[in-house]
Design an enzyme around this catalytic site. Sequence first.
Site, PDB file in Angstrom:
ATOM      1  N   HIS A 237       0.937  -1.148   0.198  1.00  0.00           N
ATOM      2  CA  HIS A 237      -0.124   0.087   0.117  1.00  0.00           C
ATOM      3  C   HIS A 237       0.968   1.399   0.070  1.00  0.00           C
ATOM      4  CE1 HIS A 237      -2.529   3.143   1.840  1.00  0.00           C
ATOM      5  NE2 HIS A 237      -3.542   2.546   1.415  1.00  0.00           N
ATOM      6  N   ARG A 280      -2.723   1.159  -4.508  1.00  0.00           N
ATOM      7  CA  ARG A 280      -2.344  -0.270  -4.596  1.00  0.00           C
ATOM      8  C   ARG A 280      -2.625  -0.708  -6.025  1.00  0.00           C
ATOM      9  NH1 ARG A 280      -6.598  -2.620  -0.545  1.00  0.00           N
ATOM     10  NH2 ARG A 280      -7.785  -0.638  -1.109  1.00  0.00           N
ATOM     11  N   LYS A 283      -6.050  -0.380  -8.157  1.00  0.00           N
ATOM     12  CA  LYS A 283      -6.878   0.525  -7.791  1.00  0.00           C
ATOM     13  C   LYS A 283      -7.164   1.958  -8.525  1.00  0.00           C
ATOM     14  CE  LYS A 283      -7.999  -2.053  -4.124  1.00  0.00           C
ATOM     15  NZ  LYS A 283      -9.457  -2.366  -3.905  1.00  0.00           N
ATOM     16  N   ASP A 286      -5.712   8.779  -6.955  1.00  0.00           N
ATOM     17  CA  ASP A 286      -6.019   9.281  -6.117  1.00  0.00           C
ATOM     18  C   ASP A 286      -5.336  10.516  -5.672  1.00  0.00           C
ATOM     19  OD1 ASP A 286      -6.641  10.243  -3.461  1.00  0.00           O
ATOM     20  OD2 ASP A 286      -7.501   8.289  -2.729  1.00  0.00           O
ATOM     21  N   CYS A 288      -4.322  12.296  -3.086  1.00  0.00           N
ATOM     22  CA  CYS A 288      -3.486  12.263  -2.102  1.00  0.00           C
ATOM     23  C   CYS A 288      -2.176  11.286  -2.138  1.00  0.00           C
ATOM     24  CB  CYS A 288      -4.131  11.328  -0.732  1.00  0.00           C
ATOM     25  SG  CYS A 288      -4.410   9.600  -0.908  1.00  0.00           S
ATOM     26  N   TYR A 289      -2.145  10.267  -3.114  1.00  0.00           N
ATOM     27  CA  TYR A 289      -0.986   9.629  -3.551  1.00  0.00           C
ATOM     28  C   TYR A 289      -0.007  10.295  -4.208  1.00  0.00           C
ATOM     29  CZ  TYR A 289      -3.537   5.896  -1.332  1.00  0.00           C
ATOM     30  OH  TYR A 289      -4.205   4.973  -0.436  1.00  0.00           O
ATOM     31  N   ASP A 341      -9.668  14.215  -4.102  1.00  0.00           N
ATOM     32  CA  ASP A 341      -9.280  12.900  -4.551  1.00  0.00           C
ATOM     33  C   ASP A 341      -9.232  12.750  -6.154  1.00  0.00           C
ATOM     34  OD1 ASP A 341      -9.273   9.969  -5.430  1.00  0.00           O
ATOM     35  OD2 ASP A 341     -10.660   9.512  -3.988  1.00  0.00           O
ATOM     36  N   ASP A 348     -11.555  18.294   0.359  1.00  0.00           N
ATOM     37  CA  ASP A 348     -11.354  18.100   1.998  1.00  0.00           C
ATOM     38  C   ASP A 348      -9.865  18.659   2.440  1.00  0.00           C
ATOM     39  OD1 ASP A 348      -9.597  15.514   2.150  1.00  0.00           O
ATOM     40  OD2 ASP A 348     -11.067  15.133   0.654  1.00  0.00           O
ATOM     41  N   HIS A 351      -7.082  15.841   1.389  1.00  0.00           N
ATOM     42  CA  HIS A 351      -6.618  15.831  -0.090  1.00  0.00           C
ATOM     43  C   HIS A 351      -5.761  17.000  -0.403  1.00  0.00           C
ATOM     44  CE1 HIS A 351      -9.245  12.123  -0.171  1.00  0.00           C
ATOM     45  NE2 HIS A 351      -8.135  11.665  -1.057  1.00  0.00           N
TER      46      HIS A 351
END
Length: 458
Positions: A237, A280, A283, A286, A288-289, A341, A348, A351
């Site tokens: 992850h 991952r 997936k 996103d 945040c990654y 995201d 938010d 993020h």
Amino acid sequence: MMSVEESPRNLQQYKRFKTNDEGRKTSTSIEQIKTEAAIERFYDRFEQLSALDQTLPKLHRADHARYLQTSLEQLSTAYECLDSSRPWLVYWILNAASVLNLRFNDDLLDRVVDFLGRCRGKDGGFGGGPGQDPHLATTYAAVNALCIIGTEKALNTIKRETLKKFLWAVREGNGAFRMHVGGELDVRGAYCAISSAKLASFAPEDEIKLFEGTAAWVAECQTYEGGFGGAPGLEAHGGYSFCAAAAIMILGGEDRCDLNALLRWTVNRQMAYEGGFQGRTNKLVDGCYSFWQGALVPIVQSLIARKEQQQHVKTVSLFNRMALQEYVLICCQKPTGGLIDKPGKPADLYHTCYAMSGLAVAQHCDTVPLVLGDERNEVLPTHPVHNIPPRAALDAYRYFVELDVPESAAEECNGKPTAAGTPMDTSDRENGSDRQSSSNMSEDGSSNSNYTSSRTSE
């Protein structure tokens, strides 16, 4: 002159990398194709508008500033579910503001320090709010927030003796750390403990005792894919992989890990069409990654360089920095402020912090800044290991060293590392130490908004 990899992409040509399910629909492929379609609408619109306005894409600084200012002063009721994560909310706001070269007024920051002080447990560590039990995650967030503020009052709120007591209370005999007394055990705990101890400049002998066996336990979390899971035997992850690599970056112990496998797994998490990162295998992208995976790349490069004594390993960008900036600036900005995201999601603070931090990594993870669009899109660097301003990390470390050994502080902080290294252990290329943003900011750090730089020396 930019290399091909460092040029903005031809987004029409990149459509060939969209998912082909080959007539075998699964729930995963359906969601992936749906997400790509939403992103495609953003990219198509951008290409049409950019033909008329060559300054696109634009970083909406003023909108994000208003969003962060409002959030720090008073949150909406939508955040009631995060009542036990209030130091996180503070940290996310302050770090996003730092990346944007913004500062809140001193009175407001002083109140933030008072609030975080009330979150500190009498036996050490910080809870999610006043009167709540201490937790390693909120301790990490509080320590980071206080280091970003950086005043003497803020740094003195980090009580090192009780912090040390708390870390011992959540430590397992094998060097692993629980998130709170009697709580879950995962690699986040190790990273939060190590990062907090390093910023608070624990004495080398205390670090050695406290983290004995920790690097070995972290190494056990590496999976067959190359990434790290939350604990031994769990799926690789992005967030856990960042925590593991950042912990090893501070502690040492890279000889225990398969770094080439980790690097291969990490760079393959950047999505071919979207440009952002997934967390991952199989997936969705996103925002945040952008940080969790984006910062992981230069950290792993530094670990390989340190392990193999090959400094040239750090001189090549191993992910598409322009593509990541395209995803953040074109797909993740809300017109009303804040980042998201992916298209269709609300803004938010979480993020906003990590998408903005990922933008900073993409721009500053090499010697020369690489900025998509107008130079005013440049943000300030963030420390890839601690994710606070590089100067804030060094200032906190120096402050606590000087409290312990004033006569040797200058020598200690000017390049003589402790047993586990200084917070600036990942090299100037990654942390962008003390580099002033080349965006149109005045020398005192002020911008067109009503805020000023949180670190005018950066």
